[in-house]
Design a protein around this motif. Structure first.
Motif, PDB file in Angstrom:
ATOM      1  N   GLU A  50      -8.812   5.125   6.025  1.00  0.00           N
ATOM      2  CA  GLU A  50      -7.936   4.251   6.802  1.00  0.00           C
ATOM      3  C   GLU A  50      -8.308   4.191   8.281  1.00  0.00           C
ATOM      4  O   GLU A  50      -7.759   3.383   9.025  1.00  0.00           O
ATOM      5  CB  GLU A  50      -6.481   4.708   6.663  1.00  0.00           C
ATOM      6  CG  GLU A  50      -5.923   4.505   5.260  1.00  0.00           C
ATOM      7  CD  GLU A  50      -4.459   4.867   5.164  1.00  0.00           C
ATOM      8  OE1 GLU A  50      -3.887   5.302   6.198  1.00  0.00           O
ATOM      9  OE2 GLU A  50      -3.873   4.722   4.079  1.00  0.00           O
ATOM     10  N   SER A  51      -9.247   5.035   8.722  1.00  0.00           N
ATOM     11  CA  SER A  51      -9.624   5.029  10.135  1.00  0.00           C
ATOM     12  C   SER A  51     -11.028   5.574  10.324  1.00  0.00           C
ATOM     13  O   SER A  51     -11.557   6.307   9.477  1.00  0.00           O
ATOM     14  CB  SER A  51      -8.622   5.831  10.971  1.00  0.00           C
ATOM     15  OG  SER A  51      -8.511   7.159  10.493  1.00  0.00           O
ATOM     16  N   SER A  69      -8.383   2.129  13.937  1.00  0.00           N
ATOM     17  CA  SER A  69      -7.627   1.808  12.735  1.00  0.00           C
ATOM     18  C   SER A  69      -8.388   0.772  11.906  1.00  0.00           C
ATOM     19  O   SER A  69      -8.803  -0.259  12.437  1.00  0.00           O
ATOM     20  CB  SER A  69      -6.242   1.255  13.101  1.00  0.00           C
ATOM     21  OG  SER A  69      -5.604   0.710  11.966  1.00  0.00           O
ATOM     22  N   GLN A  71      -7.082  -0.987   9.630  1.00  0.00           N
ATOM     23  CA  GLN A  71      -6.165  -2.075   9.293  1.00  0.00           C
ATOM     24  C   GLN A  71      -6.034  -3.082  10.435  1.00  0.00           C
ATOM     25  O   GLN A  71      -6.255  -4.283  10.243  1.00  0.00           O
ATOM     26  CB  GLN A  71      -4.791  -1.516   8.919  1.00  0.00           C
ATOM     27  CG  GLN A  71      -3.808  -2.580   8.479  1.00  0.00           C
ATOM     28  CD  GLN A  71      -2.494  -1.987   7.999  1.00  0.00           C
ATOM     29  OE1 GLN A  71      -2.306  -0.778   8.002  1.00  0.00           O
ATOM     30  NE2 GLN A  71      -1.573  -2.846   7.586  1.00  0.00           N
TER      31      GLN A  71
END
Length: 202
Positions: A50-51, A69, A71
């Motif tokens: 996710e990172s 990030s 996302q």
């Protein structure tokens, strides 16, 4: 797969880019591009994917650790004012990072607090990573040997080794009368000035 790129065709200001590569299709596309003065030189994908942990140059060529990030592509500062070249990789627990500045190993949590992993080492450390359970570390150790050589200007191009220590010997200069050569050596772990003359090292 994600990889870090510094495009050669950017002649105004080289902006770092992160690209994603689909291994099955071999299609690559840019995922993120540097937008400020923070220029990454090493990165590591988190265990949960996710990172990305990025280490890069900031002001005065000091390094900073930031989290990108996956996302929303925002950057969060973890720690700054680190040694110039710092490598980073994730701990498998996802809550801390393994750092090296080539001299020592550190564990850095995401609050910016660090603890040194103490062990007796006299070599340069590169590319440390944890195993899947976080109990072992694999790394590369190298010993840099830089020597001072004297070469004649003539048909024979004769060379003479001025200093052949097991460390870094640099900055050789002739004395005004050409009878001695001064140079800097890190034989004791810190820089010292040595003189080489016909009578030998002093």
């Amino acid at each position: 797969m994600y990889y870090l790129l510094h495009p050669k065709d950017d002649l105004v200001g080289i902006k770092a880019q992160i690209h994603s590569l689909n291994i099955k299709t071999a299609i690559s596309q840019m995922f993120w591009q540097q937008v400020d003065d923070f220029s990454p030189h090493d990165m590591s994908l988190s265990p949960d994917k996710e990172s990305l942990a990025l280490t890069g140059y900031a002001e005065n060529f000091m390094s900073s650790i930031k989290i990108l990030s996956m996302q929303n592509k925002t950057l969060t500062l973890v720690k700054d004012k680190l040694p110039t070249y710092t490598e980073v990789s994730w701990h498998p627990n996802g809550g801390s990072l393994l750092l090296t500045d080539s001299e020592k190993l550190q564990l850095l949590n995401l609050n910016g607090e660090s603890d040194e992993i103490k062990w007796l080492n006299f070599y340069n450390i590169e590319n440390p990573t944890f195993d899947a359970k976080g109990r072992r570390i694999t790394l590369s150790l190298s010993n840099v040997d830089v020597d001072v050589i004297l070469q004649s200007q003539g048909e024979n191009n004769v060379t003479h080794t001025v200093s052949d220590s097991n460390s870094i010997d640099i900055g050789a200069r002739f004395s005004p009368n050409d009878e001695s050569i001064l140079y800097i050596s890190e034989q004791a772990g810190y820089q010292q000035i040595f003189q080489e003359s016909e009578e030998g090292k002093k």
